[in-house]
Design an enzyme around this catalytic site. Structure first.
Site, short mmCIF file in Angstrom:
data_model
loop_
_atom_site.label_atom_id
_atom_site.label_comp_id
_atom_site.label_asym_id
_atom_site.label_seq_id
_atom_site.Cartn_x
_atom_site.Cartn_y
_atom_site.Cartn_z
N ASP A 51 0.84 -1.20 0.00
CA ASP A 51 0.00 0.00 0.00
C ASP A 51 0.88 1.25 0.00
OD1 ASP A 51 0.84 -0.11 2.63
OD2 ASP A 51 -1.16 0.07 3.52
N SER A 52 2.20 1.04 -0.03
CA SER A 52 3.12 2.16 -0.28
C SER A 52 2.88 2.76 -1.67
CB SER A 52 4.58 1.70 -0.15
OG SER A 52 4.82 0.53 -0.90
N LYS A 78 -1.25 -9.37 2.98
CA LYS A 78 -0.48 -8.90 4.15
C LYS A 78 -1.36 -8.00 5.01
CE LYS A 78 2.98 -5.73 3.97
NZ LYS A 78 2.43 -4.64 4.84
N GLU A 131 9.49 -4.11 10.33
CA GLU A 131 9.89 -2.82 9.76
C GLU A 131 10.45 -1.90 10.82
OE1 GLU A 131 7.04 -1.10 7.06
OE2 GLU A 131 8.10 0.81 6.97
O1 KIV Z 1 3.51 -1.11 1.67
C1 KIV Z 1 4.66 -1.54 1.62
O2 KIV Z 1 5.43 -1.29 0.68
C2 KIV Z 1 5.14 -2.37 2.74
C3 KIV Z 1 6.58 -2.74 2.75
C4 KIV Z 1 7.39 -1.58 3.16
C5 KIV Z 1 6.84 -3.91 3.60
O3 KIV Z 1 4.38 -2.68 3.60
#
Ligand code: KIV
Length: 266
Positions: free
Chosen positions: A46-47, A115, A184
């Site tokens: 979700d980044s 996730k 993280e």
């Molecule tokens: O959203 C994302 O990219 C993540 C990673 C940083 C693990 O959760």
């Protein structure tokens, strides 16, 4: 082509002491390029809210937006395990919503796992998802969806009490059936302790070298999203600079009348 990576492959890799390589991807082109480069896991993070949509946090990202990215990535990947990140409030509200949304990422998105962020409190949901056949990756430490609760972007687990809680959360995630856990922004020694205590593979981002694998945001490690200089995000390419140069060279040629040439014309 190498063998398809499955959830069972990831679990076996820890048992065999083989490091897990993971990166994020958000679109078809990057996904197929990465998949040709021997990655084990591609996380549609979700980044995308930060690096694709330009939001300040990941909180505004919706299930529909994630589905668009997950579908695009899935179409480009043949080998790596595709994991879909569940966005803020798509799984916290109640079990039915979590099941419904997670199911959509597999049924419509083509992902092979989801996730979820959070510790013990989210374990009943993880257990239920795993029961119905949806593999779950957990996420502890700095969990970006809780940025307002944390009040910043600092390292998590530096204090003893928070470190002990993270360890018991990791054990709870293992018990609930998570097949891997992202750690993280966690002190390297705490990540080492967690990785040694549980049989579930840990995948670190800013969590030191002792995790069972590593993940980075691809736009950071490729130098594409180069607004931030994150201590843990080593730059393996400078695609931001390459893009700026390519675009300004193009503008120079158009303005000088040297593009297109005769060979580039019909
Ligand atoms: O959203 C994302 O990219 C993540 C990673 C940083 C693990 O959760």
């Amino acid at each position: 082509m190498k063998k398809k990576v499955r959830v069972s492959t990831i679990i076996r890799m820890k048992a065999e002491g083989r490091k897990i390589c993971a990166l994020t991807a958000y679109d078809y082109t990057f996904a197929y390029l990465m998949d040709e480069s021997d990655l084990d896991i591609i996380l549609v993070g979700d980044s995308c809210g930060n690096v694709c949509a330009g939001y300040d946090t990941t909180l505004p990202v919706t299930v529909e937006e994630m589905l668009y990215h997950v579908k695009s990535v899935s179409r480009g990947v043949k080998r790596a395990l595709v994991v879909a990140d569940m966005p803020f409030m798509s799984y916290q509200e109640n079990m039915d919503t979590a099941l419904h949304n997670a199911g959509r990422f597999l049924k419509e998105g083509g992902a092979e796992a989801v996730k979820l962020e959070g510790g013990e409190y989210i374990c009943p949901t993880i257990k239920r998802l795993v029961e119905v056949g949806i593999p779950v990756m957990g996420h502890l430490g700095f969990t970006p969806q809780s940025v307002h609760e944390f009040g910043g972007y600092g390292v998590r687990g530096a204090e003893e009490q928070e470190a002990r809680k993270m360890l018991s959360d990791a054990e709870a995630l293992e018990e609930a059936g998570a097949f891997s856990i992202v750690l993280e922004k966690v002190p390297a020694l705490l990540a080492k302790e967690i990785s040694e205590k549980i049989s579930t593979p840990t995948i670190g981002i800013g969590a030191g070298v002792h995790c069972d694998g590593q993940i980075l945001v691809s736009y950071d490690m490729l130098g594409l999203y180069d607004k931030l200089n994150l201590k843990f995000a080593r730059r393996y390419a400078m695609l931001g600079d390459a893009t700026r140069k390519g675009v300004s060279d193009y503008c120079r040629d158009v303005r000088a009348g040297t593009f297109p040439s005769e060979e580039e014309s019909y």
